[in-house]
Design an enzyme around this catalytic site. Structure first.
Site, PDB file in Angstrom:
ATOM      1  N   CYS A  91       4.889  42.266  11.362  1.00 30.48           N
ATOM      2  CA  CYS A  91       5.262  42.625  12.737  1.00 30.48           C
ATOM      3  C   CYS A  91       5.950  41.489  13.487  1.00 30.48           C
ATOM      4  CB  CYS A  91       4.024  43.046  13.525  1.00 30.48           C
ATOM      5  SG  CYS A  91       2.919  44.151  12.628  1.00 30.48           S
ATOM      6  N   HIS A 343       7.472  50.500  18.081  1.00 34.06           N
ATOM      7  CA  HIS A 343       7.305  49.201  17.423  1.00 34.06           C
ATOM      8  C   HIS A 343       8.019  49.237  16.074  1.00 34.06           C
ATOM      9  CE1 HIS A 343       5.655  45.696  15.634  1.00 34.06           C
ATOM     10  NE2 HIS A 343       4.448  46.144  15.303  1.00 34.06           N
ATOM     11  N   CYS A 373       0.562  40.622  17.695  1.00 30.08           N
ATOM     12  CA  CYS A 373      -0.304  40.616  16.527  1.00 30.08           C
ATOM     13  C   CYS A 373       0.514  40.940  15.284  1.00 30.08           C
ATOM     14  CB  CYS A 373      -1.441  41.612  16.690  1.00 30.08           C
ATOM     15  SG  CYS A 373      -0.926  43.334  16.845  1.00 30.08           S
TER      16      CYS A 373
END
Length: 387
Positions: A91, A343, A373
């Site tokens: 991520c 995302h 995160c």
């Protein structure tokens, strides 16, 4: 040590991954359009001086494989002598790209970089080809690779209720919708081609994934999706699946000044940190603490924060332990976050940094923090300072 600065930062609109506006656009094309736009927007820059293109992407296979950074750079017409590399910190991939460019500039290993990232989650699903080593189960919780269950765990550990999660998600959609209507995303979104529901070619100018009709009443009807029997995390309080790209022009400060280019922000400090994979969503806390310490700052010094909203159940514990619970509406994700915008994994780090820098300019803020995160237990953080 030389100073790395952000000269420009843009992103595509965020498209819905399921039958969305970018269903016929490839990830390389999304990326190349932004690379080209950075050059058009900054004509003083000679493309022949670009040292490297550093591009984040998580699922590096199919159209996103074989070094998508190089494929996109060639599509964009970036001179062949410029390098290109694709990086993967899950991520945090495109924030990692920012960090790699900044470190190179700080150590004199180049002065001009195009960085960013992409993820087309409609074409290359998040779980495509994932095959964890069985031996990980000896010292890592088996559910650690299931992001929704890690959010459930983190939320339970911090006493986060279903009501709190729903309220946080509604806020994200409401703020993102307001930002769209009021034109607050206009300076960061680079409109590109896509296709409407009938297949007609259109110019996409706005995020597709925001749901302005979201309410506490509508979210209350959703069932827990990851732990149906005992859970609290629903699809409505999770980040949306979306397709998108983000890009930045990162340069050495004196080089940018010599060319008459704007200095939109300096990179003040950077950090990564690890945490237990079973609560991967907690990573922003140690990463932020480390970044602040390196900058000689405290959280009180930070004016604005962009915290990637993987899940409401994950975001709220981070907000709580960073001492921001009473300051959310003053400082945190003022234009909404990933619950509303989505995302796209490899895109998000540069996306939230782009949104942060634009917010800092509009609010005349001095210091901003972007943090997120990372799956399997990491966090990444960047402190930006306006020049």
């Amino acid at each position: 040590m030389k100073q790395a600065v952000i000269v420009d930062c843009i992103r595509t609109p965020m498209g819905r991954s399921k039958a969305g506006v970018f269903r016929n656009m490839r990830a390389e094309s999304l990326s190349a359009e932004l690379m080209k736009a950075l050059l058009v927007r900054n004509p003083q820059l000679d493309p022949n001086t670009i040292e490297d293109v550093i591009w984040g992407c998580v699922q590096q296979t199919l159209e996103q494989g074989f070094n998508i950074a190089r494929n996109a750079a060639l599509l964009a017409g970036i001179p062949k002598q410029a390098g290109a590399v694709t990086v993967n910190r899950l991520c945090g991939s495109s924030m990692e790209a920012i960090h790699q460019a900044a470190r190179a500039i700080m150590t004199g290993m180049g002065d001009t970089f195009i960085v960013g990232g992409v993820e087309h989650m409609g074409h290359v699903p998040m779980n495509h080809g994932v095959d964890f080593h069985p031996g990980l189960a000896t010292n890592v919780a088996k559910a650690s690779g299931m992001m929704g269950l890690t959010a459930e765990m983190l939320g339970k550990m911090h006493g986060i209720t279903r009501q709190q999660q729903d309220e946080f998600a509604v806020r994200s959609h409401q703020r993102a919708h307001a930002a769209t209507v009021e034109g607050r995303f206009a300076n960061e979104i680079h409109a590109i081609e896509g296709h409407d529901a009938n297949g007609a070619l259109i110019k996409v100018m706005h995020d597709e994934v925001i749901r302005p009709e979201t309410s506490l009443e509508s979210l209350a009807t959703l069932r827990p999706v990851f732990d149906p029997a005992n859970g609290t995390v629903t699809a409505g309080t999770s980040s949306a699946l979306s397709d998108g790209a983000s890009a930045m022009l990162v340069m050495e400060e004196e080089k940018a000044k010599a060319l008459g280019l704007p200095i939109r922000a300096r990179i003040r400090s950077m950090a990564v940190a690890g945490c237990d994979a079973a609560i991967m969503g907690y990573g922003p806390v140690p990463a932020t603490q480390k970044a602040l310490q390196r900058a000689g700052l405290t959280m009180n010094d930070i004016d604005l924060i962009e915290l990637n909203e993987a899940f409401a159940a994950q975001s709220l514990p981070c907000v709580k332990d960073l001492g921001l619970m009473d300051l959310v509406d003053e400082k945190v994700n003022l234009n909404g976050g990933a619950i509303a915008l989505g995302h796209p994994l490899g895109c998000s780090g540069a996306r939230i940094s782009t949104t942060l820098i634009n917010l800092m300019e509009s609010k005349d803020a001095t210091l901003g923090l972007a943090t997120m995160c990372i799956g399997l237990g990491q966090g990444i953080a960047t402190v930006f300072e306006r020049a």
